[in-house]
Write an enzyme that holds these catalytic residues in place. Sequence first.
Site, PDB file in Angstrom:
ATOM      1  N   HIS A 151       0.862  -1.266  -0.022  1.00  0.00           N
ATOM      2  CA  HIS A 151       0.000  -0.024  -0.146  1.00  0.00           C
ATOM      3  C   HIS A 151       0.768   1.239   0.094  1.00  0.00           C
ATOM      4  CE1 HIS A 151       0.844   0.782   4.142  1.00  0.00           C
ATOM      5  NE2 HIS A 151       0.511  -0.518   4.606  1.00  0.00           N
ATOM      6  N   CYS A 159       3.448  -4.540   6.692  1.00  0.00           N
ATOM      7  CA  CYS A 159       2.966  -4.602   5.261  1.00  0.00           C
ATOM      8  C   CYS A 159       4.395  -3.884   4.449  1.00  0.00           C
ATOM      9  CB  CYS A 159       1.795  -3.629   5.077  1.00  0.00           C
ATOM     10  SG  CYS A 159       0.342  -4.313   6.055  1.00  0.00           S
TER      11      CYS A 159
END
Length: 525
Positions: A151, A159
Amino acid sequence: MTLPLWRLAAFGLLGAAGAMLAGCDDSYLDNGPGRSEQPISSATLAEMTKIDTTPSSPVVIRTYKKEAELELWKMKSDGHYALLKTYPMCRWSGQLGPKTREGDMQVPEGFYTIAPGQMNPNSHYYLSFNVGYPNAYDRALGRTGGSVMVHGVCSSAGCFSMTDEQVADIYAIARDAFRGGQREIQLQSYPFRMTAENLAKYRLDPNIAFWKELKNGSDHFEVTKEEPPVVVCGKHYVFGATTDGSVSAGAPCPALHRDEDVETAVAEKADQDTAKVAELVDSGVKPIRTVYADGGQNPVFAGYKDESDPDALVSGPQDIVLAERVSPAVRIAAAQADAKREHASIMARINGTAPPPAPAGLPADAAVATAEGAGAPTDKVAKRDEKRAAEGGESAPAVPVSAPQPQSQTVALASTAPPDSSGGVWGASTQTMKKWLHLGGQDQAQPAATAYVPDQPIPSDVPLPPRRDASVAQGEKPVHVALHAPLPPAKPVASQAAPSGASTDGAATSAPSAPAAAAAPAVAQ
């Protein structure tokens, strides 16, 4: 119509509440819902033309945590993949190593698949897609967690975080590949680039066996430039194989089909990397473990304040050198091997045969290194053998101790395979070594069948030690050694009678030299 002031105030409060609920996504409200439909950048389209690919062709994603890079590979018109673009990663969290549980803030490592339904055009982090953790391999090992994304916003809590501009380009390339017919995108997540240099540095890391497994998948991709088939069975990844039936990740592997030409090429690459690792270790490359405060980022973002934990990046990663020391048991075995070689050299001079080769030097005992999970110390194995002997159990059968091997080979043995269940060093139990070194508690060998060198010079009227009978099996020949024994005098005249039990075939028989040590298992698998 003019609204009362109290109603305007109420709308203002609602707007403020909505902004608070939106959180980190509120700064992107002016982008509108169309950001997921942004076209691929013109610069990226130009790169596609250079490598003979199109926006609709399939894509493979590869990530490297230590180098903090994300690669996009596109399929060319000939069916092989070529590197399209490398994006510096703005942020990743955790340490090198796989994700194992919910909340550990680890970026996962392994082979994952991204389907169209995992794309999120309305992400709070500009744009995102789920990488597919946990996969079948993770579930077979009982690993937990989820919602691991690639992202934007440069903020990571487990992440792969990119800048908004980067993720817009990555998202658009993946989107167009799906629209071109690709069903799933393979994401290969590695702790670092699978080079011999990195494998040499991290050879004592507790995750090294898992990383070597991932390297096999990387080698398949590097050799073929095709997306490698992935099967998970027996709680392991199997690359370059297919099966006719269903596969259970936790059950033994069924019959698998492989391309033998590909497997041969992959094995050749692995052998070359293993040899390079050995050279690097011999040249003095130290084993390390890299520790992060909380993940890292590509150097191009140095000084950039990310949104998650900017203070964690201030000090940068720390490389801790791991100790490779030599255990007492290894020292004893090495001294015994030196004595055997000295004895063999003396006997060779007596019998006029070639002397044994020079020793390779004292090996390092990586089994007792300070690396976490690097294996049980040899001293513990020795104590276990002594306990077995005291209880009347059988120790390992005596075998000749091989010559010490270079440090790299010893490290490879200790880091890739557990110690022999029978204890001892190089296949010999502690009790056997005690017998060889005459440390007490051993059965005395029969002098009549023993080749030995006395502590004092042999008088000239004493016959030579008896020669060994070639018909006797190697395992039945007890060996006595003397540390730093003097050289006996010259052989007496031929007319002197041979002692009882000596060989009468006239052939000179030298002491058996130590057999070559078994080759170390491949470092790179």
